[in-house]
Write an enzyme that holds these catalytic residues in place. Structure first.
Site, PDB file in Angstrom:
ATOM      1  N   HIS A  12      13.797  29.758  36.595  1.00 43.69           N
ATOM      2  CA  HIS A  12      14.986  29.113  37.179  1.00 43.69           C
ATOM      3  C   HIS A  12      14.649  27.699  37.681  1.00 43.69           C
ATOM      4  CE1 HIS A  12      13.808  31.108  41.267  1.00 43.69           C
ATOM      5  NE2 HIS A  12      13.208  29.946  41.113  1.00 43.69           N
ATOM      6  N   HIS A  59      18.021  28.727  47.362  1.00 47.77           N
ATOM      7  CA  HIS A  59      17.057  27.760  47.888  1.00 47.77           C
ATOM      8  C   HIS A  59      17.686  26.980  49.040  1.00 47.77           C
ATOM      9  CE1 HIS A  59      15.955  28.649  43.736  1.00 47.77           C
ATOM     10  NE2 HIS A  59      14.723  28.328  44.030  1.00 47.77           N
ATOM     11  N   HIS A 193       3.160  29.694  39.894  1.00 49.33           N
ATOM     12  CA  HIS A 193       3.320  28.296  40.304  1.00 49.33           C
ATOM     13  C   HIS A 193       3.128  28.147  41.803  1.00 49.33           C
ATOM     14  CE1 HIS A 193       7.470  29.839  40.774  1.00 49.33           C
ATOM     15  NE2 HIS A 193       7.930  28.706  41.271  1.00 49.33           N
ATOM     16  N   GLU A 240       7.952  34.998  43.540  1.00 45.88           N
ATOM     17  CA  GLU A 240       9.278  35.145  42.906  1.00 45.88           C
ATOM     18  C   GLU A 240       9.305  36.297  41.912  1.00 45.88           C
ATOM     19  OE1 GLU A 240      10.730  30.483  43.077  1.00 45.88           O
ATOM     20  OE2 GLU A 240      10.217  31.344  41.158  1.00 45.88           O
TER      21      GLU A 240
HETATM   22  C1  DHB Z   1       9.961  24.468  40.777  1.00 44.56           C
HETATM   23  C2  DHB Z   1       9.962  25.795  40.386  1.00 44.56           C
HETATM   24  C3  DHB Z   1      10.702  26.727  41.076  1.00 44.56           C
HETATM   25  O1  DHB Z   1      10.714  28.042  40.741  1.00 44.56           O
HETATM   26  C4  DHB Z   1      11.481  26.356  42.142  1.00 44.56           C
HETATM   27  O2  DHB Z   1      12.224  27.282  42.767  1.00 44.56           O
HETATM   28  C5  DHB Z   1      11.482  25.014  42.549  1.00 44.56           C
HETATM   29  C6  DHB Z   1      10.723  24.074  41.852  1.00 44.56           C
HETATM   30  C7  DHB Z   1       9.162  23.468  40.044  1.00 44.56           C
HETATM   31  O3  DHB Z   1       8.498  23.828  39.071  1.00 44.56           O
HETATM   32  O4  DHB Z   1       9.201  22.311  40.404  1.00 44.56           O
HETATM   33 FE    FE Z   2      11.764  29.135  42.279  1.00 46.73          FE
END
Ligand code: DHB
Ligand code: FE
Length: 320
Positions: A12, A59, A193, A240
């Site tokens: 997402h 978010h 991430h 997540e």
């Molecule tokens: C990014 C990835 C995410 O899942 C998110 O919620 C916000 C930013 C990113 O890769 O920058």
């Molecule tokens: Fe995210």
């Protein structure tokens, strides 16, 4: 009776939404990401679900950090795109399914999952980007979508096990809804991430690929994974992926993996995408092959090691 026919996981990442909105999909960097969803869009167009349930995270768009519900079910008739700082994304309003959503809330809460019922909510990229990836950019989303927001932004998020069991409760709820609806459930976010701190930019493809394998074939291996392990192996935002376990819990124990795509990176994130279908119901199978004896060929096939392993795996359960 309504039925969950398939589950989908999808990233997402907000930058994917920005690439769509700013017409950058043909740039090589983004083409690599979007082309991985070409087959998925074909699958979706063929599958034509009547309703989708989208497990995603907000978010700080609908809920400020003052109130962060662990699980929040969108029961409204519609969910407008949220203003995420650059105005709302130019995507259609998400139409909900208030009667199915109310039914799910009733069933799941009576099953002792304390959902927050949300009757007014805007939805951000966490929900609209996965819709774009699976449906493209139509004038109207082709089916109603019930949002289920999960807290993965403020510790403590729910455990993977809790998410998986919620998926099971959602499945039970859907199956007790009288109307014949074919439902697809999305688990969004992930994969590895980390957006800030000394390990910003962390991506762990080995972890991600094993997660995808287990999600498909052996979710029991994932449900008791601790938050610390997500954090250590998949980065601070890797948590997540517990949302994917809601999706997996709503499916059969054994599923057919119809498609998988993995690419690194999209923005800061490893993009992992999988489509899992539930097998036809035993009742449906019986209807087609009532009391038929297996053919000699089918018998021989059943004796191969792979089949034997599959038969063994069938007896394993994910325990609550
Ligand atoms: C990014 C990835 C995410 O899942 C998110 O919620 C916000 C930013 C990113 O890769 O920058
Ligand atoms: Fe995210």
């Amino acid at each position: 009776m309504a039925r969950i026919i398939a589950g989908v996981t999808s990233s997402h990442v907000p930058a994917i939404g920005a690439a769509i909105d700013n017409h950058k999909m043909e740039e090589p960097y983004w083409k690599r990401v979007f082309s991985g969803f070409d087959k998925s869009k074909e699958w979706m167009a063929k599958t034509k679900p009547d309703v989708c349930i989208a497990v995603y995270n907000d978010h700080a768009s609908a809920f400020s950090v003052e109130i962060v519900p662990t699980f929040a079910l969108g029961c409204a008739a519609e969910f407008p795109p949220a203003d995420e700082g650059w105005g709302p994304r130019p995507v259609p309003v998400v139409k909900g399914h208030p009667t199915l959503a109310a039914h799910i809330a009733q069933s799941v809460i009576l099953d002792e999952f304390d959902l927050t019922v949300v009757n007014k909510m805007e939805v951000d990229h966490g929900l609209t980007v996965p819709l774009n990836l699976m449906f493209g950019s139509p004038k109207e989303w082709p089916c109603p979508v019930i949002p289920l927001a999960v807290n993965v932004v403020l510790y403590p998020p729910p455990t993977g096990h809790r998410c998986f069991m919620l998926g099971r409760a959602i499945r039970k709820a859907v199956e007790s809804y009288p109307e014949d609806l074919r439902v697809v459930i999305f688990g969004t976010g992930g994969m590895s991430h980390q957006i800030s701190g000394p390990r910003a930019g962390l991506i762990n493809s080995k972890f991600d690929k094993a997660f995808l394998d287990n999600l498909s074939k052996n979710p029991a291996k994932l449900v008791h994974m601790k938050h610390l392990e997500y954090m250590r192996e998949a980065g601070a935002e890797g948590i997540e992926m517990v949302m994917w376990l809601v999706m997996r819990g709503a499916l059969d124990e054994r599923v057919k993996e119809v498609y998988r795509f993995y690419t690194v990176p999209a923005s800061n994130t490893a993009v992992g995408h999988i489509i899992l279908e539930n097998a036809p119901r035993p009742a449906q199978r019986r209807a087609g092959s009532a009391k038929r004896r297996p053919t000699p060929k089918a018998k021989a096939k059943a004796k191969t090691p792979v089949r034997r392993a599959a038969a063994r795996a069938k007896s394993e359960t994910v325990r609550g």
